[in-house]
Design an enzyme around this catalytic site. Structure first.
Site, PDB file in Angstrom:
ATOM      1  CE  LYS A   1      -3.791   4.973  -1.893  1.00 51.49           C
ATOM      2  NZ  LYS A   1      -4.817   5.491  -2.807  1.00 51.49           N
TER       3      LYS A   1
ATOM      4  CE1 TYR B   1      -3.959   2.149   0.406  1.00 51.47           C
ATOM      5  CE2 TYR B   1      -2.694   3.215   2.147  1.00 51.47           C
ATOM      6  CZ  TYR B   1      -3.790   3.201   1.290  1.00 51.47           C
ATOM      7  OH  TYR B   1      -4.691   4.231   1.319  1.00 51.47           O
TER       8      TYR B   1
HETATM    9  N1  LIG Z   1      -9.994   5.331   4.720  1.00 49.22           N
HETATM   10  C1  LIG Z   1      -8.797   5.832   5.002  1.00 49.22           C
HETATM   11  O1  LIG Z   1      -8.423   5.984   6.190  1.00 49.22           O
HETATM   12  C2  LIG Z   1      -7.859   6.275   3.900  1.00 49.22           C
HETATM   13  C3  LIG Z   1      -6.628   6.859   4.289  1.00 49.22           C
HETATM   14  C4  LIG Z   1      -5.754   7.279   3.275  1.00 49.22           C
HETATM   15  C5  LIG Z   1      -6.120   7.147   1.942  1.00 49.22           C
HETATM   16  N2  LIG Z   1      -7.316   6.558   1.614  1.00 49.22           N
HETATM   17  C6  LIG Z   1      -7.629   6.454   0.198  1.00 49.22           C
HETATM   18  O2  LIG Z   1      -8.890   7.051  -0.052  1.00 49.22           O
HETATM   19  C7  LIG Z   1      -9.545   6.406  -1.164  1.00 49.22           C
HETATM   20  C8  LIG Z   1     -10.939   5.949  -0.759  1.00 49.22           C
HETATM   21  O3  LIG Z   1     -10.795   5.092   0.373  1.00 49.22           O
HETATM   22  P1  LIG Z   1     -12.055   4.546   1.211  1.00 49.22           P
HETATM   23  O4  LIG Z   1     -11.609   4.497   2.619  1.00 49.22           O
HETATM   24  O5  LIG Z   1     -13.296   5.254   0.833  1.00 49.22           O
HETATM   25  O6  LIG Z   1     -12.076   3.031   0.661  1.00 49.22           O
HETATM   26  P2  LIG Z   1     -13.282   1.979   0.518  1.00 49.22           P
HETATM   27  O7  LIG Z   1     -14.363   2.293   1.487  1.00 49.22           O
HETATM   28  O8  LIG Z   1     -12.631   0.641   0.566  1.00 49.22           O
HETATM   29  O9  LIG Z   1     -13.834   2.279  -0.966  1.00 49.22           O
HETATM   30  C9  LIG Z   1     -12.980   2.058  -2.061  1.00 49.22           C
HETATM   31  C10 LIG Z   1     -13.703   2.471  -3.326  1.00 49.22           C
HETATM   32  O10 LIG Z   1     -12.808   2.195  -4.437  1.00 49.22           O
HETATM   33  C11 LIG Z   1     -13.521   1.392  -5.386  1.00 49.22           C
HETATM   34  N3  LIG Z   1     -12.646   0.529  -6.159  1.00 49.22           N
HETATM   35  C12 LIG Z   1     -11.819  -0.444  -5.718  1.00 49.22           C
HETATM   36  N4  LIG Z   1     -11.225  -1.065  -6.747  1.00 49.22           N
HETATM   37  C13 LIG Z   1     -11.681  -0.472  -7.869  1.00 49.22           C
HETATM   38  C14 LIG Z   1     -11.467  -0.664  -9.258  1.00 49.22           C
HETATM   39  N5  LIG Z   1     -10.667  -1.648  -9.726  1.00 49.22           N
HETATM   40  N6  LIG Z   1     -12.100   0.154 -10.144  1.00 49.22           N
HETATM   41  C15 LIG Z   1     -12.933   1.124  -9.710  1.00 49.22           C
HETATM   42  N7  LIG Z   1     -13.225   1.341  -8.411  1.00 49.22           N
HETATM   43  C16 LIG Z   1     -12.595   0.546  -7.504  1.00 49.22           C
HETATM   44  C17 LIG Z   1     -14.486   0.582  -4.532  1.00 49.22           C
HETATM   45  O11 LIG Z   1     -15.514   0.046  -5.375  1.00 49.22           O
HETATM   46  P3  LIG Z   1     -16.296  -1.359  -4.973  1.00 49.22           P
HETATM   47  O12 LIG Z   1     -17.369  -0.954  -4.007  1.00 49.22           O
HETATM   48  O13 LIG Z   1     -16.790  -1.817  -6.286  1.00 49.22           O
HETATM   49  O14 LIG Z   1     -15.274  -2.259  -4.369  1.00 49.22           O
HETATM   50  C18 LIG Z   1     -14.973   1.654  -3.576  1.00 49.22           C
HETATM   51  O15 LIG Z   1     -15.944   2.471  -4.173  1.00 49.22           O
HETATM   52  C19 LIG Z   1      -8.612   5.238  -1.552  1.00 49.22           C
HETATM   53  O16 LIG Z   1      -7.794   5.632  -2.627  1.00 49.22           O
HETATM   54  C20 LIG Z   1      -7.774   5.038  -0.295  1.00 49.22           C
HETATM   55  O17 LIG Z   1      -6.535   4.416  -0.565  1.00 49.22           O
HETATM   56  C21 LIG Z   1      -8.189   6.125   2.557  1.00 49.22           C
END
Ligand SMILES: NC(=O)c1ccc[n+]([C@@H]2O[C@H](COP(=O)([O-])OP(=O)(O)OC[C@H]3O[C@@H](n4cnc5c(N)ncnc54)[C@H](OP(=O)(O)O)[C@@H]3O)[C@@H](O)[C@H]2O)c1
Length: 225
Positions: A151, A147
């Site tokens: 990133k 990861y």
């Molecule tokens: N949550 C945190 O604390 C955190 C911290 C730092 C960065 N981030 C970043 O923020 C972003 C959103 O995170 P989140 O926490 O909202 O994650 P999440 O709840 O796991 O949601 C991930 C989203 O990405 C979609 N996705 C995954 N693989 C995909 C693909 N091949 N094509 C298109 N869409 C895809 C998923 O769709 P499906 O529903 O179809 O799986 C879902 O809508 C990510 O880039 C993550 O790395 C999150």
């Protein structure tokens, strides 16, 4: 202002899509079945799997074709995965690396490539890449190798695109959304999705060509590379 948000089926992307829909037209992307979401005026759903082959109707290229001629003012590359979470280095599998990079790095690049013609038609066009503070080389406490590496690569992609797209009038920002209570962040995270979304929207709105290549937290504080 038309905004495209990838990975909007749940989590931060879903929050961004519903919040932006109050501000103007939003094209929100999902995989598979359309998500259960409020029917908001201006919120349009499109299928997108950022890893799909160019020949697939779910691919970034196919999305670009469907949106031909439509100006896009803000593209938010939010879709992401965190595979192999908690695994020891010795237990990481080649598939974890390949899948993660296909979504978090190549998927971002392919989405931007596909929508560049739309951004070129946009008003004050901007690209926001949702990376993570975990991709900063200044924060390397060990662990989460795949990861973190993905990133870091997304950050690097954004920094270099910022240089190349500046003469075309397109600004690029790279963002950390905070540690957010989503499926990925888990229940023990620091902040809820609404707090992250409100902060990110303010950051996207402040992004301009002077600030292109920035790496910022959702609250606006700069993150060291
Ligand atoms: N949550 C945190 O604390 C955190 C911290 C730092 C960065 N981030 C970043 O923020 C972003 C959103 O995170 P989140 O926490 O909202 O994650 P999440 O709840 O796991 O949601 C991930 C989203 O990405 C979609 N996705 C995954 N693989 C995909 C693909 N091949 N094509 C298109 N869409 C895809 C998923 O769709 P499906 O529903 O179809 O799986 C879902 O809508 C990510 O880039 C993550 O790395 C999150």
């Amino acid at each position: 202002m038309t905004t495209v948000i990838t990975g909007a089926s749940r989590g931060i992307g879903h929050g961004l899509a519903t919040a932006f829909a109050a501000l103007g037209p939003v094209i929100a992307t999902h995989r598979g079945q359309a998500p259960d979401a409020p029917a908001l005026p201006g919120l349009e759903w499109q299928t997108l799997d950022v890893t799909a082959q160019d020949s697939s109707p779910d691919s970034p290229r196919a999305l670009g074709s469907r949106l031909t001629g439509r100006p896009v003012d803000l593209l938010v590359c939010n879709a992401g995965v965190y595979l192999g979470k908690g695994l020891a280095f010795e237990d990481l599998k080649p598939d974890h690396w390949a899948q993660t990079f296909a979504v978090n790095v190549t998927g971002v690049a392919r989405t931007i490539q596909a929508l560049l013609p739309n951004l070129a038609k946009g008003k004050r066009p901007r690209i926001a890449i949702i990376a993570s503070a975990m991709g900063s080389d200044t924060r390397a406490p060990g662990g989460a190798y795949i990861y973190r590496a993905s990133k870091a690569a997304a950050l690097n992609l954004g920094r270099n695109l910022a240089v190349d797209l500046k003469p075309r009038g397109i600004a690029v920002g790279i963002y950390h959304p905070g540690w957010v209570k989503t499926d990925m962040g888990g229940d023990g995270a620091d902040i809820d999705a609404d707090t992250s979304v409100a902060g990110l929207i303010a950051q996207f709105s402040a992004l301009d060509l002077q600030d292109t290549g920035c790496f910022r937290n959702y609250d606006g504080s700069p993150i060291p590379f």
